[in-house]
Design a protein around this motif. Structure first.
Motif, PDB file in Angstrom:
ATOM      1  N   ALA A   1       0.835  -1.204   0.000  1.00 61.99           N
ATOM      2  CA  ALA A   1       0.000   0.000   0.000  1.00 61.99           C
ATOM      3  C   ALA A   1       0.869   1.253   0.000  1.00 61.99           C
ATOM      4  N   ALA A   2       1.981   1.225   0.730  1.00 61.73           N
ATOM      5  CA  ALA A   2       2.902   2.370   0.754  1.00 61.73           C
ATOM      6  C   ALA A   2       3.488   2.619  -0.635  1.00 61.73           C
ATOM      7  N   LEU A   3       3.826   1.557  -1.344  1.00 64.56           N
ATOM      8  CA  LEU A   3       4.334   1.704  -2.712  1.00 64.56           C
ATOM      9  C   LEU A   3       3.281   2.331  -3.616  1.00 64.56           C
ATOM     10  N   ASP A   4       2.027   1.940  -3.430  1.00 66.58           N
ATOM     11  CA  ASP A   4       0.938   2.536  -4.206  1.00 66.58           C
ATOM     12  C   ASP A   4       0.795   4.021  -3.903  1.00 66.58           C
ATOM     13  N   VAL A   5       0.833   4.377  -2.620  1.00 68.79           N
ATOM     14  CA  VAL A   5       0.732   5.785  -2.221  1.00 68.79           C
ATOM     15  C   VAL A   5       1.892   6.576  -2.818  1.00 68.79           C
ATOM     16  N   PHE A   6       3.089   6.017  -2.741  1.00 70.56           N
ATOM     17  CA  PHE A   6       4.280   6.676  -3.277  1.00 70.56           C
ATOM     18  C   PHE A   6       4.121   6.911  -4.784  1.00 70.56           C
ATOM     19  N   ALA A   7       3.717   5.873  -5.499  1.00 71.74           N
ATOM     20  CA  ALA A   7       3.565   5.985  -6.954  1.00 71.74           C
ATOM     21  C   ALA A   7       2.494   7.008  -7.333  1.00 71.74           C
ATOM     22  N   GLU A   8       1.434   7.087  -6.561  1.00 70.06           N
ATOM     23  CA  GLU A   8       0.353   8.030  -6.849  1.00 70.06           C
ATOM     24  C   GLU A   8       0.740   9.475  -6.558  1.00 70.06           C
ATOM     25  N   THR A   9       1.575   9.695  -5.548  1.00 65.95           N
ATOM     26  CA  THR A   9       1.865  11.058  -5.104  1.00 65.95           C
ATOM     27  C   THR A   9       3.184  11.621  -5.615  1.00 65.95           C
ATOM     28  N   ILE A  10       4.108  10.782  -6.060  1.00 67.05           N
ATOM     29  CA  ILE A  10       5.433  11.273  -6.455  1.00 67.05           C
ATOM     30  C   ILE A  10       5.379  12.262  -7.626  1.00 67.05           C
ATOM     31  N   PRO A  11       4.476  12.125  -8.606  1.00 64.85           N
ATOM     32  CA  PRO A  11       4.465  13.128  -9.684  1.00 64.85           C
ATOM     33  C   PRO A  11       4.263  14.557  -9.186  1.00 64.85           C
ATOM     34  N   SER A  12       3.501  14.742  -8.126  1.00 66.98           N
ATOM     35  CA  SER A  12       3.269  16.094  -7.605  1.00 66.98           C
ATOM     36  C   SER A  12       4.497  16.644  -6.877  1.00 66.98           C
ATOM     37  N   LYS A  13       5.489  15.813  -6.632  1.00 62.83           N
ATOM     38  CA  LYS A  13       6.707  16.245  -5.926  1.00 62.83           C
ATOM     39  C   LYS A  13       7.870  16.468  -6.880  1.00 62.83           C
ATOM     40  N   GLN A  14       7.627  16.363  -8.183  1.00 70.42           N
ATOM     41  CA  GLN A  14       8.685  16.435  -9.186  1.00 70.42           C
ATOM     42  C   GLN A  14       9.524  17.702  -9.058  1.00 70.42           C
ATOM     43  N   THR A  15       8.879  18.856  -8.937  1.00 71.49           N
ATOM     44  CA  THR A  15       9.621  20.119  -8.852  1.00 71.49           C
ATOM     45  C   THR A  15      10.485  20.163  -7.599  1.00 71.49           C
ATOM     46  N   ASP A  16       9.941  19.731  -6.467  1.00 70.71           N
ATOM     47  CA  ASP A  16      10.719  19.698  -5.221  1.00 70.71           C
ATOM     48  C   ASP A  16      11.948  18.818  -5.370  1.00 70.71           C
ATOM     49  N   LEU A  17      11.787  17.655  -5.974  1.00 66.35           N
ATOM     50  CA  LEU A  17      12.901  16.733  -6.138  1.00 66.35           C
ATOM     51  C   LEU A  17      13.948  17.299  -7.093  1.00 66.35           C
ATOM     52  N   MET A  18      13.505  17.980  -8.137  1.00 63.83           N
ATOM     53  CA  MET A  18      14.453  18.571  -9.084  1.00 63.83           C
ATOM     54  C   MET A  18      15.259  19.683  -8.428  1.00 63.83           C
ATOM     55  N   ASP A  19      14.701  20.287  -7.394  1.00 63.98           N
ATOM     56  CA  ASP A  19      15.407  21.339  -6.660  1.00 63.98           C
ATOM     57  C   ASP A  19      16.229  20.783  -5.500  1.00 63.98           C
ATOM     58  N   GLY A  20      16.396  19.459  -5.441  1.00 67.58           N
ATOM     59  CA  GLY A  20      17.226  18.850  -4.405  1.00 67.58           C
ATOM     60  C   GLY A  20      16.465  18.442  -3.160  1.00 67.58           C
ATOM     61  N   GLY A  21      15.149  18.455  -3.220  1.00 63.06           N
ATOM     62  CA  GLY A  21      14.342  18.106  -2.056  1.00 63.06           C
ATOM     63  C   GLY A  21      14.250  16.607  -1.824  1.00 63.06           C
ATOM     64  N   GLU A  22      13.543  16.251  -0.785  1.00 63.72           N
ATOM     65  CA  GLU A  22      13.355  14.858  -0.401  1.00 63.72           C
ATOM     66  C   GLU A  22      11.869  14.611  -0.180  1.00 63.72           C
ATOM     67  N   TYR A  23      11.436  13.401  -0.484  1.00 68.10           N
ATOM     68  CA  TYR A  23      10.044  13.015  -0.283  1.00 68.10           C
ATOM     69  C   TYR A  23      10.020  11.613   0.301  1.00 68.10           C
ATOM     70  N   GLU A  24       9.193  11.420   1.331  1.00 72.23           N
ATOM     71  CA  GLU A  24       9.143  10.127   2.021  1.00 72.23           C
ATOM     72  C   GLU A  24       7.701   9.715   2.299  1.00 72.23           C
ATOM     73  N   VAL A  25       7.452   8.428   2.140  1.00 74.35           N
ATOM     74  CA  VAL A  25       6.217   7.807   2.594  1.00 74.35           C
ATOM     75  C   VAL A  25       6.621   6.785   3.647  1.00 74.35           C
ATOM     76  N   MET A  26       6.082   6.927   4.854  1.00 75.13           N
ATOM     77  CA  MET A  26       6.414   6.037   5.960  1.00 75.13           C
ATOM     78  C   MET A  26       5.140   5.352   6.449  1.00 75.13           C
ATOM     79  N   VAL A  27       5.286   4.066   6.773  1.00 71.68           N
ATOM     80  CA  VAL A  27       4.175   3.295   7.334  1.00 71.68           C
ATOM     81  C   VAL A  27       4.507   2.975   8.779  1.00 71.68           C
ATOM     82  N   THR A  28       3.549   3.234   9.673  1.00 80.45           N
ATOM     83  CA  THR A  28       3.700   2.861  11.079  1.00 80.45           C
ATOM     84  C   THR A  28       2.519   1.988  11.487  1.00 80.45           C
TER      85      THR A  28
END
Length: 76
Positions: free
Chosen positions: A31-58
């Motif tokens: 499920a975390a992989l699904d969430v990551f795949a669904e949301t990562i496109p919206s983080k493209q600009t942040d990542l191109m600027d050197g940012g970080e994006y994380e999905v964590m399951v607890t």
């Protein structure tokens, strides 16, 4: 069934307050992989600027089960 919580972070943390009941840790990881795949496109600009994006399951006891992180690096 155990309840799992998904936290999204790119500097600010978006906490999942409701969680989701899933059969086991493996299903929570999938499920975390699904969430990551669904949301990562919206983080493209942040990542191109050197940012970080994380999905964590607890789990319900706030123990980390799984984490996926993408980090952008710009080499000039």
């Amino acid at each position: 069934m155990p309840r799992y919580f998904f936290r999204l972070s790119n500097g600010d943390v978006l906490r999942d307050e409701d969680g989701e009941e899933l059969p086991d840790n493996g299903a929570a990881c999938a499920a975390a992989l699904d969430v990551f795949a669904e949301t990562i496109p919206s983080k493209q600009t942040d990542l191109m600027d050197g940012g970080e994006y994380e999905v964590m399951v607890t789990d319900a006891d706030d123990r980390q089960i799984y984490s996926i992180t993408a980090q952008g690096r710009r080499f000039v």
